[in-house]
Write an enzyme that holds these catalytic residues in place. Sequence first.
Site, mmCIF file in Angstrom:
data_model
loop_
_atom_site.group_PDB
_atom_site.id
_atom_site.type_symbol
_atom_site.label_atom_id
_atom_site.label_comp_id
_atom_site.label_asym_id
_atom_site.label_seq_id
_atom_site.Cartn_x
_atom_site.Cartn_y
_atom_site.Cartn_z
ATOM 1 C CG ASP A 1 -2.833 -0.081 -2.171
ATOM 2 O OD1 ASP A 1 -2.729 1.176 -2.210
ATOM 3 O OD2 ASP A 1 -3.620 -0.908 -1.718
ATOM 4 C CB SER B 1 -0.821 0.192 1.315
ATOM 5 O OG SER B 1 -1.798 0.872 0.903
ATOM 6 C CG ASP C 1 -3.174 3.942 -1.347
ATOM 7 O OD1 ASP C 1 -3.678 3.844 -1.863
ATOM 8 O OD2 ASP C 1 -3.244 3.886 -0.214
ATOM 9 C CG ASP D 1 -6.474 0.796 -0.700
ATOM 10 O OD1 ASP D 1 -5.842 2.263 -0.885
ATOM 11 O OD2 ASP D 1 -6.186 0.225 -0.482
#
Length: 494
Positions: A279, A129, A277, A281
């Site tokens: 990743d 992440s 961010d 999400d």
Amino acid sequence: MTLPEPSSTGTDPAPQILTDSDLGRARAAALDAAVGAYDIRGRIPDQLDEDILFALGWATARAMAEIHAATEVVIGHDMRPSSPGFARSFAAGVDASGSTAVLLGLCSTDQLYFASGIFDLPGAMITASHNPADYNGIKICGPSAAGVSLASGLSRVRELAVTAPQSDGRRVAEDAAAATRMRQQYVARIRELTHVDEVQGLTIVLDAGNGMAGRLLGEVFGADAGAASVPFDVIGLFTELDGTFPNHEANPLKPENLVDAARAVVDHGADLGLVFDGDADRCFFIDETGATMSASAVGALVAEREIARARALGDDRPTVIHNLITSRSVAETITASGGHALRSKVGHSGIKTLMRETGSVFACEHSAHFYFDEFFGADSGMLAACHLIAALAGSQAPASRLVADYDRFEQSGEINFTVSDPDAVLAAFAAHAGEFPDSTVDDLDGIGLQGSDWWVNLRKSNTEPLVRLNVEAADPAQVDALTRQVTDFVTARA
């Protein structure tokens, strides 16, 4: 995984292949460090390496077979240098367990959740992440993107991984057909829910931070997934996939990582900035002046849209979840829009479970996680971003004015304190709640105090010896006074 023999000389020792018992002990130590309450995350290669990922793939497949009778696992990975190898090792472990690995290759975390939903399979996303480049990890979900925590499968994965076999060198090919189907349906779902492809006349800045949003830019706004490009301008920053993060950390929680997008919005006269961010999400938002928009305000705005959609479909009083750290304006907006506001603990796994139990249409967190019933209850930064773009296009007001009515309170932001015994600090805080007059106490998540126009929450971290403080009040002076009072209390007991 190997361990060196101790050496009394200055020369490098020859590696010794671990015995089964040595391997189990080494894995157990690594897993103890990496397995958290909601996901797996650790430094590489000290806590995570390809042997551990093979073991976790094998264990995840076994656990999902036990819990959900699943025989397949869908797998994706981000752009970190270690992620492709980790994904292949994880997939090989799934295959070695007797299950089938559906390897998608590069994707965002919300795309992995979407794949889990459309294929009705458990999933695993190889990502750390927003963490720095020397970290990696795994986000695991059940079939149809169901949340997985220590209580709902992650502890079983950790237990099984300790005794998993070593890799036998098998390889799993990427499933290009499954990846293409996922991407096309993902873009179609986002456009169907937001009509962002009908928006005209806006200029948007998108800072991908060299993370997976750089790929989403072409898929959602361009024509990379087979759909027509959107009829508005998108200016991309740091869109090259590079998990070493050469420009800034892909962590929008840190204000310094929002500076480039804020400057670009002002310089280009853009209407809105999006900062994702690593990743992708999660998305933070910048208004036309370069100011950061409150995640609570954005959550309230999207909640209003989701309530209106659900009511139009016949749900008289749709439930919307907000964690207890979001602003009071969120619950007030939900109620005023004809919805039922439901408070929750912080954390994605619990929120996803609660959404399924209550039939909630939407959920939001203070940390800019936004969850959608129409997205299998999973969080999607891109879907939230497209909702805000569509709302902005339908408004005569600029972004700063669009959210002003949802941003009526002052907040401290999250303040972390390192303490030797978090539980003792929370117990003491609860015992001294009377020092805050005219307040009520709740223990939904940590210790919360509620006043007539203010609240305080003190809760512990799931992974570190920390307690986290959040304060909200009607005016800045009250926030400062409450923050000082709790800070003095905690530091005296640190």
